[in-house]
Design an enzyme around this catalytic site. Structure first.
Site: not given
Length: 251
Positions: A35, A105, A144, A146, A241
């Site tokens: 990201e 990602y 990541d 997710n 985050d």
């Protein structure tokens, strides 16, 4: 060898929040970020002794991945095939003599699950890609992803069942991948460890109270399991985050 992975949620913003200090303190062999949210020329980063590889999304300020490495790869590949993985800059693969490094990602299914069908298609294509690579040499797959795989991987599991990142379908895809010859390095070392997360909502005091999800992973070929020396989650590192994660492999 030391590997770091971090969803920086915008590399330009993260640079202003301590990214450089953390990067330098880690002295990693491979530093993967997701990201990045930037285009070519929008950020200039130079680290002595490191080569860098970027995969930019076509859409400005969106998605994107990068790898900083001390080791010159034999080959570099962006994406998997002619699909969203290339348009959105979501995958970089570096090939080395003894392994592949795949930085990813993964697309979010979105709060209303509008993107869940695309997400599941992505998972199927990526699994085939990883299995093709693994047939040639071991892989280190990170990023990541997710998804919180098991109930132990998020704080409030029961209230989140069916939500994006914790649907039965997404979790099943992770289970299928692991069953095909891969292991979650953190869970391999720490099968019972609770309250270890890599992402927290920006909502008020959520991170302070550690109401998080573990959705960032280092997944490796099963035949590398005896090479895993350590798997860390750097939850104290701010700037995004997400927090950085670390894998140490004896290769």
């Amino acid at each position: 060898m030391k590997f770091i992975s971090w969803n920086v949620n915008g590399i330009r913003a993260c640079v202003g929040k301590g990214f450089l200090d953390f990067f330098n303190s880690m002295d990693a062999d491979f530093f993967c970020i997701q990201e990045t949210k930037c285009q070519a020329g929008q950020v200039e980063l130079s680290f002595k002794g490191y080569e860098q590889y970027w995969n930019y999304a076509q859409k400005k300020g969106y998605s994107g991945t990068a790898i900083f490495t001390k080791h010159t790869p034999l080959s570099v590949h962006y994406g998997v095939s002619e699909d969203i993985s290339q348009d959105e800059g979501r995958i970089i693969t570096l090939e080395y003599e003894d392994f592949y490094l795949v930085n990813v990602y993964t697309p979010n299914a979105q709060r209303d699950l509008a993107r869940l069908p695309l997400r599941l298609e992505w998972e199927s294509r990526l699994a085939l890609y990883l299995q093709e690579l693994d047939a040639k040499k071991p892989i280190v797959y990170c990023g990541d992803l997710n998804v919180a795989h098991m109930e132990i991987d998020l704080k409030n599991a029961k209230s989140n069942i069916g939500n994006s990142g914790f649907t039965y379908e997404e979790r099943a895809k992770m289970s299928e991948l692991l069953a095909s010859g891969f292991i979650d390095s953190f869970r391999h070392l720490y099968p019972e460890k609770t309250d270890h997360y890599t992402w927290w909502s920006y909502m008020n005091k959520v991170r302070e109270r550690n109401i998080g999800w573990r959705i960032d992973y280092f997944i490796v070929s099963e035949r590398l399991k005896d090479s895993i020396e350590e798997a860390n989650i750097h939850a104290h590192i701010l700037g995004s985050d997400h927090c950085p994660i670390e894998l140490q492999l004896h290769l």
